[in-house]
Enzyme design. Structure first.
Site, PDB file in Angstrom:
ATOM      1  N   ASP A 114       0.841  -1.201   0.000  1.00  0.00           N
ATOM      2  CA  ASP A 114       0.000   0.000   0.000  1.00  0.00           C
ATOM      3  C   ASP A 114       0.876   1.250   0.000  1.00  0.00           C
ATOM      4  O   ASP A 114       2.037   1.203   0.405  1.00  0.00           O
ATOM      5  CB  ASP A 114      -0.890   0.029   1.254  1.00  0.00           C
ATOM      6  CG  ASP A 114      -1.867  -1.145   1.289  1.00  0.00           C
ATOM      7  OD1 ASP A 114      -2.161  -1.705   0.224  1.00  0.00           O
ATOM      8  OD2 ASP A 114      -2.319  -1.476   2.401  1.00  0.00           O
TER       9      ASP A 114
HETATM   10  N1  URA Z   1      -1.225  -5.919   3.886  1.00  0.00           N
HETATM   11  C1  URA Z   1      -1.723  -4.666   3.855  1.00  0.00           C
HETATM   12  O1  URA Z   1      -2.763  -4.388   4.430  1.00  0.00           O
HETATM   13  N2  URA Z   1      -1.044  -3.731   3.191  1.00  0.00           N
HETATM   14  C2  URA Z   1       0.130  -3.970   2.560  1.00  0.00           C
HETATM   15  O2  URA Z   1       0.725  -3.061   1.978  1.00  0.00           O
HETATM   16  C3  URA Z   1       0.642  -5.276   2.610  1.00  0.00           C
HETATM   17  C4  URA Z   1      -0.064  -6.240   3.276  1.00  0.00           C
END
Ligand code: URA
Length: 236
Positions: free
Chosen positions: A104
């Site tokens: 993310d």
């Molecule tokens: N899980 C998440 O919620 N975000 C990420 O970036 C990676 C794994």
């Protein structure tokens, strides 16, 4: 077969203009013969190309490890945001690498980038189940019932049942945990804690299969994987 200036440019031996100049000066040879035209065709995997006395070491694939900073998106191009590929130096960009999976925008830590489509595909295939470890800070303390729920396979919003995951709570602070997941659903770690009535306030990926984030690699820094690391990924 590719244009000589393109091969040299992609390998980081200068801009098209600089390479043209080197060719004009007679500094580039292909199989021992002085190249006359920067546009001549050569086979980088077979022909011996020498520029300014240095034989080029051709490679087709590149494998990079980035400590992804917050605020950049895991994509090759984006209209609004800086992408992880934007952060790469030109010499790496010319290989046209892409991120292996996604973190993310606000997640930091280990992100692999490569132009090896086949490896990317294998690592991300739903049945490949590569272990991914995250260091997580939580809004509320985690407890034994969370460990048990993660171990059994949590149902997250949308009704998806996650594969069993490992949760390890820090002895010093129960809001600090490490989670190991073996799949990679959208926002998975955040959704898993949400399903437990908790919230992720900081998320960092610390490993991907056998590849571990270096402690001395600052956020935004990049290094190439070692041959040993590449082999480990190939053999997963
Ligand atoms: N899980 C998440 O919620 N975000 C990420 O970036 C990676 C794994």
């Amino acid at each position: 077969m590719e244009r000589l200036d393109k091969i040299l440019g992609n390998m980081g031996y200068g801009s098209r203009k600089e390479i043209k100049e080197s060719v004009r000066k007679g500094l580039v040879t292909v199989n021992g013969i002085v190249a006359k035209d920067p546009g001549m065709k050569a086979d980088p995997e077979k022909d011996v190309i020498v520029i300014d006395g240095e034989e080029i070491v051709y490679r087709k694939y590149i494998y990079l490890l980035m400590n992804k900073p917050a605020g950049v998106v895991s994509a090759t191009f984006d209209n609004h945001d800086t992408t992880v590929v934007d952060l790469l130096p030109f010499d790496y960009k010319s290989f046209e690498p892409f991120p292996v999976g996604r973190l993310d925008k606000d997640t930091v830590g280990l992100l692999l980038l490569t132009n090896d489509g086949e490896l990317n595909h294998r690592l991300l295939a739903p049945k490949s189940h590569v272990d991914k470890v995250y260091y997580v800070n939580l809004e509320n303390e985690a407890d034994e019932s969370d460990i048990e729920a993660f171990r059994k396979g949590l149902e997250i919003d949308g009704g998806y049942r996650c594969m069993p995951a490992d949760l390890v709570i820090s002895e010093d602070d129960r809001k600090e945990v490490h989670v190991t997941i073996r799949e990679g659903k959208f926002h998975q770690v955040k959704r898993m804690f949400k399903a437990r009535g908790n919230e992720v306030t900081f998320l960092q990926r610390v490993s991907f299969g056998p590849i571990v984030l270096d402690e001395d690699l600052d956020e935004g820094e990049i290094r190439e994987l070692t041959d040993e690391e590449i082999n480990m990924l190939q053999n997963l």
